[in-house]
Scaffold this active site. Structure first.
Site, mmCIF file in Angstrom:
data_model
loop_
_atom_site.group_PDB
_atom_site.id
_atom_site.type_symbol
_atom_site.label_atom_id
_atom_site.label_comp_id
_atom_site.label_asym_id
_atom_site.label_seq_id
_atom_site.Cartn_x
_atom_site.Cartn_y
_atom_site.Cartn_z
ATOM 1 N N LYS A 128 -38.082 28.253 76.229
ATOM 2 C CA LYS A 128 -36.650 28.462 76.478
ATOM 3 C C LYS A 128 -36.416 28.657 77.970
ATOM 4 O O LYS A 128 -37.255 29.247 78.669
ATOM 5 C CB LYS A 128 -36.187 29.680 75.673
ATOM 6 C CG LYS A 128 -34.674 29.885 75.618
ATOM 7 C CD LYS A 128 -34.318 31.050 74.676
ATOM 8 C CE LYS A 128 -32.829 31.321 74.610
ATOM 9 N NZ LYS A 128 -32.485 32.405 73.666
ATOM 10 N N SER A 168 -28.817 31.417 70.456
ATOM 11 C CA SER A 168 -28.811 30.715 71.721
ATOM 12 C C SER A 168 -30.028 29.814 71.929
ATOM 13 O O SER A 168 -29.990 28.939 72.797
ATOM 14 C CB SER A 168 -28.726 31.719 72.871
ATOM 15 O OG SER A 168 -29.850 32.577 72.867
ATOM 16 N N SER A 185 -30.780 35.106 68.090
ATOM 17 C CA SER A 185 -30.948 33.810 68.763
ATOM 18 C C SER A 185 -32.218 33.036 68.468
ATOM 19 O O SER A 185 -32.343 31.890 68.899
ATOM 20 C CB SER A 185 -30.817 33.977 70.272
ATOM 21 O OG SER A 185 -29.462 34.058 70.606
HETATM 22 N N1 GLN Z 1 -25.181 35.055 69.110
HETATM 23 C C1 GLN Z 1 -25.490 36.350 69.645
HETATM 24 C C2 GLN Z 1 -24.738 36.572 70.925
HETATM 25 O O1 GLN Z 1 -24.021 35.715 71.298
HETATM 26 C C3 GLN Z 1 -26.961 36.514 69.820
HETATM 27 C C4 GLN Z 1 -27.469 36.019 71.127
HETATM 28 C C5 GLN Z 1 -28.929 36.247 71.309
HETATM 29 O O2 GLN Z 1 -29.635 36.699 70.405
HETATM 30 N N2 GLN Z 1 -29.385 35.999 72.509
HETATM 31 O O3 GLN Z 1 -24.844 37.582 71.535
#
Ligand code: GLN
Length: 446
Positions: free
Chosen positions: A52, A127, A151
């Protein structure tokens, strides 16, 4: 293998858009070095993978999919990068993601929109959407993601993969671009349970460079794979099937739970009564931590600097105005407000109290049960562009993954089958540092 992988990605990624950038030369050099050494005792040796874009790789551009870090080349490796390199892993490129991991669809990336591997009109989740799409489309056998509120697990669910958010402290966060430091964890996305356990073995362990990493012996995460689950006590929270959960998801997940009963597990319905407050508490705590963590992007130290600044204040202001996207700005504002003297008691403190209640909910259930099972997400993947304009709806999509981060527990998403041609995720939540049991139960489905 690396040559083939790079050639295939060049063709398939024109459409899929899973990678923000490739590191082809470095990957080939690494593959050659592994070949020359000729030691393949480590299972990851010579195997291509994707990382990532918020995990530092020494000398290779890493941006967190943000404009503000464009051109930034870290001068050090993240601890997981070092561990991968030591294992002989071949990092082929950086996977696309939501900007600074803020989002659930990979649509907040500054660079590009990634597609769902199963339907190119749909989002891959986020994400870690690039990591998930790359693995599900067969570009690489595994990828690393990060999970602050879902995410890793949510994109795994959206692409039919196995995605592990390890116990907080299991994997070093050193070199992971901090979003919310008390919630972030790095973990693997794979097509199979065994692969996932092997990769977690490679990246786990105490690290003196991360004061929150835990000084505990790392077991072989695959040690219970293949053992039967007869007599295991499994809890299903009633709150995980209430309003907002689609019929397709509920049907598929209930069928998977029935399979666990067929395999000899005892399944009971339980209550996690504070689940409904998780999203609100998370968005306050996460934004507060993120607003503080993102102060370092000032146009002086890293990456992009606004070219038109005439004073120091303008360097900060113009750089941050042009360098951050809307979602990042929204969270910086929310977080800064929640931490301000006048709002602290009403927001940050309340959210921290709710976090404790959520932890206690889990503790109560784990006094009697080995693990908790339910859906990973309330819905299946939606269309690209469909929900991004409505942040509150997006935030509600995290309702089932967030509590796990707030409590620091391990959470694993696996595929519960397909409905209407798209995957549905089954989430397994374990006791702290009991990742091995999650893999054991997950493997029972394979
Ligand atoms: N969708 C969640 C957010 O927008 C989780 C993001 C994540 O785990 N980095 O915060």
């Amino acid at each position: 293998l690396t040559k083939e992988t790079l050639a295939n990605i060049q063709v398939t990624d024109e459409d899929l858009q899973a990678f923000v950038r490739m590191h082809a030369d470095e990957a080939l050099a690494k593959a050659r070095a592994v070949d020359e050494k000729g030691d393949f005792s480590n299972l990851l040796a010579g195997i291509p993978m994707a990382i990532k874009d918020n995990i530092a790789t020494n000398g290779l551009e890493t941006t967190g999919a943000s404009h503000i870090l464009s051109g930034f080349k870290p001068v050090y490796d993240a601890t997981v990068t070092t561990k991968l390199n030591d294992s002989g892993a071949v990092i082929v490129g950086k996977a696309n993601m939501d900007e600074f991991a803020m989002g659930g669809s990979t649509e907040t990336s500054y660079y590009k929109k990634t597609k769902n591997a199963w339907d190119h009109t749909k989002v891959p989740g986020g994400s870690s959407g690039g990591s998930a799409a790359a693995v599900a489309a067969g570009q690489v056998p595994y990828a690393l993601g990060s999970d602050t509120g879902g995410s890793i697990r949510q994109p795994a669910a959206f692409n039919g993969l196995v995605g592990m958010k390890p116990t907080y402290g299991r994997v070093s966060r050193f070199g992971l671009f901090a979003m919310a430091s008390s919630l972030d964890q790095i973990g693997p996305l794979t097509r199979t349970v065994k692969d996932n356990a092997f990769v977690l073995n490679a990246i786990s362990g105490f690290d003196k460079k991360d004061s929150t990493s835990v000084e505990l012996e790392v077991p072989d995460f695959a040690e219970k794979i293949g053992q039967d689950i007869k007599g295991m006590k499994i809890a299903v929270p009633e709150e995980y099937f209430q309003e907002g959960i689609s019929v397709e998801v509920a049907t598929q997940v209930k069928a998977a739970i029935a399979q666990l009963e067929d395999l000899g597990a005892t399944v009971d319905t339980v209550s996690l009564p504070h689940t409904q407050y998780g999203v609100a508490a998370y968005y306050i705590l996460m934004s507060s931590e993120a607003s503080s963590n993102l102060q370092r992007y000032d146009g002086i130290r890293y990456g992009f600097r606004a070219p038109d600044a005439k004073s120091l204040e303008e360097v900060y202001k113009n750089t941050r105005t042009a360098g951050f996207g809307d979602e990042v700005k929204r969270r910086i504002m929310l977080g800064t407000y929640s931490l301000s003297a006048g709002a602290y008691d009403a927001f940050f403190k309340k959210a921290a109290q709710i976090r404790t209640l959520i932890i206690e909910d889990f503790n109560q259930v784990f006094a009697d049960y080995d693990l908790i099972v339910g859906p990973t997400t309330p819905t299946q993947p939606y269309g690209i562009g469909e929900e991004i304009g409505d942040p509150k709806t997006m935030y509600l999509g995290d309702v089932l993954t967030i509590p796990v981060n707030l409590a620091g527990l391990p959470g694993l998403s696996i595929n519960a089958g397909f409905n209407g041609g798209m995957p549905v995720g089954l989430q397994l939540i374990g006791k702290p540092f009991d990742e091995a049991t999650l893999y054991q139960v997950a493997y029972a489905f394979e």
